[in-house]
Design a protein around this motif. Structure first.
Motif, PDB file in Angstrom:
ATOM      1  N   ARG A 128       0.854   3.566  -3.113  1.00 30.57           N
ATOM      2  CA  ARG A 128       0.800   2.642  -4.251  1.00 30.57           C
ATOM      3  C   ARG A 128       1.776   3.076  -5.335  1.00 30.57           C
ATOM      4  O   ARG A 128       1.486   2.993  -6.527  1.00 30.57           O
ATOM      5  CB  ARG A 128      -0.618   2.588  -4.831  1.00 30.57           C
ATOM      6  N   SER A 183      -7.876  -0.194   4.294  1.00 30.73           N
ATOM      7  CA  SER A 183      -7.105  -0.806   3.188  1.00 30.73           C
ATOM      8  C   SER A 183      -6.133  -1.839   3.756  1.00 30.73           C
ATOM      9  O   SER A 183      -5.949  -2.913   3.176  1.00 30.73           O
ATOM     10  CB  SER A 183      -6.326   0.256   2.409  1.00 30.73           C
ATOM     11  N   HIS A 184      -5.505  -1.514   4.882  1.00 35.18           N
ATOM     12  CA  HIS A 184      -4.583  -2.477   5.510  1.00 35.18           C
ATOM     13  C   HIS A 184      -5.351  -3.683   6.051  1.00 35.18           C
ATOM     14  O   HIS A 184      -4.896  -4.816   5.948  1.00 35.18           O
ATOM     15  CB  HIS A 184      -3.779  -1.799   6.628  1.00 35.18           C
ATOM     16  N   GLU A 220      -6.148  -5.789   3.081  1.00 34.48           N
ATOM     17  CA  GLU A 220      -4.941  -6.447   2.573  1.00 34.48           C
ATOM     18  C   GLU A 220      -4.567  -7.629   3.475  1.00 34.48           C
ATOM     19  O   GLU A 220      -4.205  -8.717   2.997  1.00 34.48           O
ATOM     20  CB  GLU A 220      -3.783  -5.442   2.515  1.00 34.48           C
ATOM     21  N   LEU A 256      -5.767   3.692  -2.727  1.00 37.55           N
ATOM     22  CA  LEU A 256      -5.280   2.939  -1.563  1.00 37.55           C
ATOM     23  C   LEU A 256      -5.999   1.606  -1.422  1.00 37.55           C
ATOM     24  O   LEU A 256      -5.374   0.579  -1.166  1.00 37.55           O
ATOM     25  CB  LEU A 256      -5.449   3.769  -0.283  1.00 37.55           C
ATOM     26  N   MET A 257      -7.287   1.605  -1.656  1.00 34.69           N
ATOM     27  CA  MET A 257      -8.063   0.365  -1.473  1.00 34.69           C
ATOM     28  C   MET A 257      -7.807  -0.655  -2.562  1.00 34.69           C
ATOM     29  O   MET A 257      -7.671  -1.839  -2.295  1.00 34.69           O
ATOM     30  CB  MET A 257      -9.565   0.680  -1.470  1.00 34.69           C
ATOM     31  N   TYR A 258      -7.755  -0.179  -3.821  1.00 39.87           N
ATOM     32  CA  TYR A 258      -7.731  -1.139  -4.936  1.00 39.87           C
ATOM     33  C   TYR A 258      -6.372  -1.234  -5.636  1.00 39.87           C
ATOM     34  O   TYR A 258      -6.204  -2.075  -6.509  1.00 39.87           O
ATOM     35  CB  TYR A 258      -8.826  -0.783  -5.954  1.00 39.87           C
ATOM     36  N   VAL A 297      -9.537   5.352   5.554  1.00 41.70           N
ATOM     37  CA  VAL A 297      -9.275   4.596   4.328  1.00 41.70           C
ATOM     38  C   VAL A 297      -7.966   3.810   4.425  1.00 41.70           C
ATOM     39  O   VAL A 297      -7.879   2.672   3.941  1.00 41.70           O
ATOM     40  CB  VAL A 297      -9.291   5.511   3.082  1.00 41.70           C
ATOM     41  N   CYS A 305      -8.608   7.485  -2.059  1.00 44.12           N
ATOM     42  CA  CYS A 305      -9.232   6.351  -1.343  1.00 44.12           C
ATOM     43  C   CYS A 305      -9.282   5.139  -2.269  1.00 44.12           C
ATOM     44  O   CYS A 305      -8.939   4.014  -1.857  1.00 44.12           O
ATOM     45  CB  CYS A 305     -10.662   6.691  -0.910  1.00 44.12           C
ATOM     46  N   GLU A 329     -15.783  -5.405   1.468  1.00 44.23           N
ATOM     47  CA  GLU A 329     -15.812  -4.201   0.643  1.00 44.23           C
ATOM     48  C   GLU A 329     -16.937  -3.249   1.069  1.00 44.23           C
ATOM     49  O   GLU A 329     -16.718  -2.046   1.212  1.00 44.23           O
ATOM     50  CB  GLU A 329     -15.968  -4.591  -0.834  1.00 44.23           C
ATOM     51  N   ILE A 363       0.812  -1.227   0.000  1.00 44.27           N
ATOM     52  CA  ILE A 363       0.000   0.000   0.000  1.00 44.27           C
ATOM     53  C   ILE A 363       0.846   1.277   0.000  1.00 44.27           C
ATOM     54  O   ILE A 363       0.736   2.099  -0.908  1.00 44.27           O
ATOM     55  CB  ILE A 363      -0.998  -0.031   1.189  1.00 44.27           C
ATOM     56  N   ASP A 367      -2.872   7.659   4.565  1.00 41.58           N
ATOM     57  CA  ASP A 367      -2.204   6.437   5.013  1.00 41.58           C
ATOM     58  C   ASP A 367      -0.756   6.736   5.390  1.00 41.58           C
ATOM     59  O   ASP A 367      -0.178   7.729   4.922  1.00 41.58           O
ATOM     60  CB  ASP A 367      -2.247   5.342   3.935  1.00 41.58           C
TER      61      ASP A 367
END
Ligand code: ACO
Length: 428
Positions: free
Chosen positions: A71, A396-397, A400, A91-93, A392, A88, A160, A58, A230
């Protein structure tokens, strides 16, 4: 991924060949997982400063060079060209969204901005003078009691939708915590506005009047939110991972992250920095006296907003935020004496051998408090703003971690230094 091995040999001849490997950027690591089996030894690392707890794709930080990548994208470029919801998504995808993905994501998030009416009642149940962070930590934890339909952590769709709900509802909950405190009405979200505009409206609008968010304020908030989105395995993110590692639901895990962020050595530092600057201004203390106190080992005082566990160079976020401070204060006419003092303090510390030797630079908190104050956000809301931006990153972590094949419950070891085994005294 294994490149080489490092051999550890104990005095009595026990030996472990430990794999050594690196990531995309950053130093190599020694994989100590077999150390105990091979040698009987554990590692000792209070504060985990020498320990990587996971592999992550990330965020990357090079603390010596002052680099921060989300990223792979430098924070400076994202701050210049992106917006919070796009960050966001990234970081998420893992990738920037195309136009369709961006539209879809924005619409998904904005559809979830409302909270159950009972959450409004729940917040109203707090004492009028409750700290907004106390309300936030409690309310986010309570969200899990409203969303039984999506708490299966092994279901990617549940993960999600919980992530979307958290990102969407944080501004609503944050603004309600603020307005409960002020005795003002809770505004419903307006989903035609951008994410940040909607938040400003819920914070400051009243039903009796029209409200137009100031474009300068929205731009400044958008920057603050991007910069705080993040920061890899910091204390609160590690808390979210550790909490989630037991299988705790996402709302409980994020509530744990919020609790950790609350501490003054982490998310509370911008509040502490403003308090410090205020105290210096009002006490009439000179910059030299302040710096002398910070250096005095017999005085617990530290310069708040200075120093960082990872950055041993200028925090890149502090540079961006310092510029925004200039622009914003010129536009809004904010707290100029405070900002002047901050600039002088920064200049003096950068030239001082104590701070040079220890590589202590201003961190993001040093300036973010001045901006938030100029925007009319009270100090007890500063950490709430940080939590809202960081949600976010945390989620995200958490996501992951749940797809990491090496994921296990987090369970550090200890060195026991208590009483040796002894017998309970016989009663006569
Ligand atoms: N003022 C004065 N001296 C300091 C400061 C400071 N702000 N920060 C560190 N030092 C000194 C320490 O006294 C120590 O000196 P020594 O080697 O002579 O004993 C040396 O610098 C190293 O400090 P540590 O405490 O070992 O550094 P650590 O990495 O553990 O702490 C931390 C980092 C907590 C951020 C620390 O610098 C600090 O307390 N700063 C003030 C609080 C702050 O701004 N926190 C925000 C962090 S960023 C964030 O959460 C977004």
């Amino acid at each position: 991924m294994t490149d080489r091995t490092t051999t550890v040999t104990t005095d009595d001849g026990r030996e472990a060949k430990l794999p050594t490997f690196g990531g995309t950027h950053g130093p190599e690591v020694v994989d100590v997982r077999t150390l105990q089996k091979e040698t009987g030894l554990f590692t000792y690392d209070p504060g985990y400063a020498s320990t990587s707890s996971c592999k992550s794709k990330i965020t990357f930080i090079d603390g010596n060079e002052g680099v921060l990548l989300y990223r792979g994208y430098p924070i400076e470029q994202l701050a210049e060209s992106s917006n919070y919801l796009e960050v966001c998504y990234l970081l998420m995808y893992g990738e920037l969204p195309n136009d369709t993905q961006s539209e879809q994501f924005t619409s998904n998030i904005m559809q979830h901005t409302m909270v159950h009416e009972n959450i409004r009642d729940f917040i109203n149940g707090f004492r009028y003078d409750a700290h907004p962070m106390a309300m936030l930590v409690g309310t986010v934890g309570a969200l899990s009691s409203f969303y039984h339909d999506s708490l299966d952590i092994n279901n990617p769709e549940h993960r999600e939708i919980s992530a979307h709900r958290l990102i969407a509802k944080m501004p609503t909950i944050a603004s309600y915590c603020y307005n409960h405190h002020r005795g003002m009405p809770f505004m419903y979200p307006d989903n035609d506005l951008s994410y940040v505009e909607n938040f400003t409206r819920m914070m400051f609008a009243v039903p009796a009047e029209d409200f137009k968010p100031s474009p300068v304020a929205v731009k400044a908030l958008e920057l603050i939110m991007i910069l705080h989105a993040d920061h890899e395995q910091n204390a609160s993110t590690s808390t979210v991972r550790l909490t989630g590692s037991s299988g705790a639901n996402p709302f409980a895990s994020i509530a744990a992250g919020i609790a950790c962020l609350w501490g003054p050595a982490h998310g509370g530092a911008n509040e502490a920095a403003i308090n410090m600057l205020d105290n210096i201004l009002h006490s009439g203390e000179t910059i030299e006296q302040t710096i002398a106190r910070a250096k005095d080992k017999n005085d617990p005082f530290r310069l708040m907003g200075f120093g960082h566990r990872v950055y041993k160079n200028f925090d890149p976020r502090a540079k961006l935020i310092q510029k925004m401070c200039h622009d914003l204060l010129a536009d809004l006419g904010g707290d100029q004496p405070l900002f002047q003092l901050a600039m002088e303090l920064e200049k003096a510390t950068l030239a001082d051998q104590y701070f040079i030797d220890r590589k202590l630079y201003p961190n993001v908190d040093f300036y973010s408090g001045i901006i938030l104050r100029a925007l009319g956000i009270p100090m007890n809301m500063f950490t709430v703003m940080f939590a809202m931006s960081r949600t976010v990153g945390w989620i995200s972590h958490w996501m992951e971690m749940h797809t990491d094949p090496e994921f296990r419950i987090g369970r550090p070891q200890q060195v026991y230094i208590g009483a040796a085994k002894r017998d309970y005294p016989k009663k006569s």
